[in-house]
Structure formats: structure tokens, C-alpha cells
Write an enzyme that holds these catalytic residues in place. Structure first.
Site, short mmCIF file in Angstrom:
data_model
loop_
_atom_site.label_atom_id
_atom_site.label_comp_id
_atom_site.label_asym_id
_atom_site.label_seq_id
_atom_site.Cartn_x
_atom_site.Cartn_y
_atom_site.Cartn_z
N SER A 1 0.83 -1.20 0.00
CA SER A 1 0.00 0.00 0.00
C SER A 1 0.86 1.25 0.00
O SER A 1 0.58 2.22 -0.72
CB SER A 1 -0.91 0.01 1.23
OG SER A 1 -1.61 1.24 1.34
N TRP B 1 2.30 1.68 -3.41
CA TRP B 1 1.29 2.16 -4.35
C TRP B 1 1.23 3.69 -4.35
O TRP B 1 1.02 4.31 -5.40
CB TRP B 1 -0.08 1.60 -3.97
CG TRP B 1 -1.20 2.12 -4.84
CD1 TRP B 1 -1.64 1.59 -6.02
CD2 TRP B 1 -2.00 3.28 -4.60
NE1 TRP B 1 -2.66 2.35 -6.53
CE2 TRP B 1 -2.91 3.40 -5.69
CE3 TRP B 1 -2.05 4.23 -3.59
CZ2 TRP B 1 -3.85 4.43 -5.77
CZ3 TRP B 1 -2.98 5.27 -3.68
CH2 TRP B 1 -3.86 5.35 -4.75
N HIS B 2 1.43 4.29 -3.18
CA HIS B 2 1.32 5.74 -3.07
C HIS B 2 2.44 6.47 -3.80
O HIS B 2 2.26 7.64 -4.15
CB HIS B 2 1.28 6.16 -1.60
CG HIS B 2 -0.05 5.96 -0.95
ND1 HIS B 2 -0.45 4.74 -0.44
CD2 HIS B 2 -1.09 6.80 -0.76
CE1 HIS B 2 -1.68 4.86 0.05
NE2 HIS B 2 -2.08 6.09 -0.14
N GLY B 3 3.56 5.84 -4.01
CA GLY B 3 4.62 6.55 -4.72
C GLY B 3 5.91 5.78 -4.76
O GLY B 3 6.18 4.91 -3.93
N PHE C 1 -0.35 10.19 -7.56
CA PHE C 1 -0.33 8.75 -7.34
C PHE C 1 -1.08 7.99 -8.43
O PHE C 1 -1.11 6.80 -8.44
CB PHE C 1 -0.93 8.40 -5.98
CG PHE C 1 -0.27 9.15 -4.83
CD1 PHE C 1 1.09 9.30 -4.79
CD2 PHE C 1 -1.04 9.73 -3.84
CE1 PHE C 1 1.69 10.02 -3.76
CE2 PHE C 1 -0.45 10.45 -2.81
CZ PHE C 1 0.92 10.57 -2.77
#
Length: 478
Positions: free
Chosen positions: A319, A322-324, A478
Site C-alpha cells: 500500500s 502504491w502511493h509513490g 499517485f
């Protein structure tokens, strides 16, 4: 096209009026055309990426449904995941991965120059990639039938209110609403309008104002006192919430104007008494996506405690990634995963001690402090910057008298303004723990409703009048 732009203020009413003026059978065409126009207003050439992802996942859904062989179905599914995630990897993670490998090689005496160029990230790619992946997986698991109409499916993938920053919609929710015949509902439209107005208040009157002072603090950490930094930490906590939930409010409200209900994405997350509860209230569409498509396939909690802890930690590391493409996001995700593992292990003891109100308040304060400190790693450019900020925050915090706000440009009038708007946000969220305030407005006198709307609009217009910069939404990156 930004939600907080004149272009969108013109675009949305035109779509709204046209949508309800034309026959039902043509509405999906209007949504598809306007959604692609909305997306192409950023960079027309990247429409190829979303169109390609749409075509691949559409064909994959049809093929998965067509074949009876489990091996063929699995091959199609894995091939689709490889292609869609591969495209996401190339645009979002390729440079980060190569530079990380170069950094690792330097530890063994191999000297190579890091890559300095950047690949431009197509806006919304993480969101529509996850949406298409979940569709193919759901068809594979026979939760839904494959959509036969390509135009309808393309509309589902590109639906403009939630295209670039969510909510990440499931096909079981959005696809039927695109095809179902609708009659204009005045109450639903008014609700949508009020939710959009509330979203603008969060974004323009709160998030964009706070961003100015947060940016200054993170740009000159060495010049700030402990209390300056503590203000910046708290202000970013409020900023990112108002920025992202503001986007979600505008997206959900815009969809309601068209008779479509999107997934609720935020439910007063800062009133949570555990990190687990926080993630059931923050970015709900993403957290449930990871639960259904990462955590549960890994084994969820149907395994040993040790394996369950591993599943939980991996889910939150992914997770964070996924954000960056930055180690700061991975560290942030690991922090949240680690604390939840601790909460799971100590659940039995904590249940015995969380029955009285005082203990709940202590739990809420503890969780809120953790969320604030964890956001430092989310906001900082590097891990070292994050630790530097926290170090200065704790070491120089003893100078309690030194806070004037001048180091980050936070004067007395602005402090009063910020206190007022944060109080409004907090009161709204606290009330929303039990009741829907916007829904409650239906039973209020018309004069009261107009007064509330006028006050909210006045804050937005005042902020625009004072020349605060209109920043892109944080989650666009994102």
C-alpha cells in the site's frame, strides 16, 4: 482539468444539463465523450494508455468468461495482471527501481551515476489500473458477468468524477448504474451540490491555505523551531485530509448530480481509536481493495498468528509503495502495518481496557499522535529529511516560548483563520460519526440551509480573493 478550476465550474453544469436533457440510451455516450475530454485536458497523448488498459481488460474479461478450463482462465488473468501492472511499473517505478539498484551496487564498490531524468506519470494511472484489475479478477471469480458492450465498459473505466483520484470503484457498483434508467431526483441533486460545495471548502479554504505553511516548513527544516515544526506536522495532517477528502466529496457530489452513487471514501478518520479503525475510515475504496485483492489472497487471518502478521505487514508495505516510488512511502506503509500487527497481537488485553470513556480518549489521542508523526514520512522528500524534522521537533521543543509562526509565515490573523476552519471541519466530522449532516439539512428550515451554504461559500470566495494558490490535488501524483 482540475476540480478547483474555472474550466470545471463550466464543464460540470454543461454535462449535468445535457445529461438530463437527452434520452437515456444516449447518456453513456455523453459520459464517455466528456470523460475522455476531461482526461485529455491534461495531456492528450496519454489517452493511449487508458484506452489500451481498457481494451486489454475488456478482452480479458470476455476470454475469462468464455473458456471453461481453469488453466486457460488463470493464464489469461496472469497475463492481464502482468501487462497492466507492467505498464504501471514502467511509468511509476522504473526509475526508482533502477536508482535503488544503483544505490545497492555502490555498497559493493560498484560506482554508477543515478538516473536523473523522469518519466512523466499519466494522471490517474494507479486508480484506473486497480479498477480494471479488480474487474478482471471479479469476472475470473464469477462475482460478475463480463461486460459485453465495450462502450459501457469504457465509460466505467473512464467515468470522469472518479477517474484521476478515486474512489476506486468496483464494477458491481458502477457498471449497473451506468446502464440503469434514471429519473431526475431533485433531493439527490441538491445533496450532490452541497457535497461539492463542502469539498471546495475543504480543498480551497483549508487545504490550499495550509499547504503554504507546510511547504515552507519542509523547505527550510533547519530554520524552524520545534513548535514551528509541530505546527507544520499538525497542519499537514489536516491539509492532506481536507485535500483528499475534498476531492472525494467533489467527485461523489458530481456523480450524484448525474444520478450515480459512488463509494464513500472517508468517514471521520481522525476520530479513530485504533490504526485498524483509521484504515476503515480513510481512503476506504483503496483499503478495501487491498483487503480483497492482496490481504485475503495472501491468507488473511485464516492462518497462524505469525503468518497473519506477515500478511498484514506485506499488505501495508505494498500500500505504501502504491502511493509513490519513494522509500518514504514504503517506510510510511511499514509503520502503519507494524502498528496494526502490534494491535492485533495485543487485541485481547486492549479489549479489557477500552470499555470506559477515559481509556477511549487516551486511545484516540495516541492514535492521532501516531498518525501525525507517520505523515512526516509521507510528506518528506527523503527518509533523512523526515528523521531530521522529527529530530529537530523533539530536541528544540523545549523552547516553548519561541513559537511566533514567523519562520513559516504564520501570522496571528492566519492562526485565527486556521483555528476557525479546523474547528468547522472537526465539528462536521464529529457530528458525522453518527449522522449524515448533509442529509440532515433536508429537514432544516430553508433559511438555515441558505445561511450554512452562504458561510461555506464565503470562506471559499474569501480564500480566492486573498490570492491563495490553487494547488493540484495531492493524490493526483499517485
Amino acid at each position: 482539468m482540475l476540480f478547483n478550476s474555472i474550466a470545471y465550474i463550466i464543464f460540470l453544469p454543461l454535462v449535468f444539463l445535457t445529461y438530463w436533457a437527452i434520452p437515456h440510451k444516449f447518456r453513456w455516450i455523453l459520459l464517455l465523450v466528456t470523460s475522455y475530454y476531461f482526461y485529455m485536458s491534461w495531456n492528450p497523448k496519454y489517452v493511449v494508455i487508458i484506452l489500451g488498459t481498457t481494451v486489454i481488460s475488456y478482452i480479458a474479461g470476455l476470454l475469462v468468461e468464455k473458456y471453461d478450463s481453469k488453466k486457460i482462465k488463470k493464464l489469461i488473468l496472469l497475463s492481464t495482471l502482468f501487462i497492466c501492472l507492467g505498464v504501471l511499473f514502467i511509468f511509476k517505478y522504473s526509475i526508482f527501481t533502477l536508482n535503488s539498484l544503483i544505490g545497492a551496487a555502490s555498497l559493493f564498490g560498484l560506482s554508477m551515476q543515478p538516473l536523473t531524468y523522469r518519466v512523466m506519470l499519466p494522471v490517474g494511472i494507479s486508480f484506473y489500473t486497480f479498477q480494471t484489475i479488480s474487474y478482471v479478477i471479479d469476472v475470473y471469480n464469477k462475482k460478475i458477468p463480463a461486460e459485453k458492450h465495450f462502450g459501457i465498459y469504457a465509460t466505467f473505466v473512464s467515468f470522469f468524477p472518479q477517474l484521476v483520484a478515486g474512489p476506486i470503484e468496483r464494477s458491481t457498483n458502477l457498471l449497473p448504474q451506468i446502464t440503469s434508467k434514471k429519473v431526475f431526483n431533485y433531493d439527490k441533486a441538491i445533496y450532490g451540490f452541497r457535497q461539492i460545495l463542502w469539498g471546495f471548502f475543504k480543498k480551497i479554504a483549508v487545504a490550499d491555505v495550509l499547504a503554504t505553511y507546510v511547504n515552507r516548513a519542509y523547505e527550510k527544516i533547519d530554520n524552524c523551531t520545534g513548535l514551528d515544526l509541530s505546527a507544520a506536522i499538525l497542519l499537514f495532517t489536516i491539509q492532506i485530509y481536507c485535500d483528499f477528502s475534498g476531492y472525494s466529496d467533489i467527485a461523489i457530489g458530481s456523480a450524484k448530480l448525474l444520478g450515480i452513487d459512488l463509494t464513500t471514501n472517508f468517514l471521520s478518520p481522525y476520530f479513530s481509536t485504533s490504526v485498524k479503525e483509521f484504515w476503515s475510515r480513510w481512503h476506504i475504496s483503496l483499503s478495501t481493495w487491498f483487503k480483497d485483492y492482496v490481504y485475503i489472497p495472501l491468507g488473511g487471518n485464516r492462518c497462524t498468528k505469525l503468518r497473519n502478521s506477515f500478511n498484514l505487514l506485506v499488505t501495508f508495505i505494498v500500500s505504501g509503495l502504491w502511493h509513490g516510488a519513494n522509500w518514504t512511502y514504503i517506510f510510511w506503509g511499514t509503520l502503519h502495518g507494524g502498528v496494526q500487527v502490534f494491535e492485533r497481537i495485543t487485541l485481547g488485553k486492549r479489549k479489557k481496557n477500552t470499555k470506559n470513556r477515559f481509556t477511549k480518549i487516551v486511545c484516540w489521542i495516541s492514535v492521532f499522535i501516531f498518525i501525525n508523526l507517520a505523515w512526516v514520512f509521507f510528506r518528506a522528500s527523503t527518509i533523512s529529511d523526515a528523521f531530521l524534522l522529527l529530530k529537530r521537533f523533539f530536541i528544540s521543543f523545549s523552547n516553548l516560548h519561541s513559537f511566533t509562526g514567523t519562520n513559516i509565515g504564520l501570522g496571528k490573523k492566519k492562526r485565527i483563520y486556521i483555528l476557525i476552519v479546523i474547528s468547522i471541519i472537526s465539528a462536521f466530522d464529529y457530528y458525522s460519526l453518527k449522522k449524515d449532516f448533509i442529509e440532515k439539512m433536508k429537514s432544516m428550515p430553508t433559511v438555515v440551509c441558505f445561511l450554512i451554504e452562504y458561510i461555506i461559500l464565503a470562506f471559499v470566495l474569501y480564500t480566492l480573493y486573498t490570492g491563495v494558490n490553487a494547488n493540484p490535488f495531492v493524490y493526483f501524483q499517485f
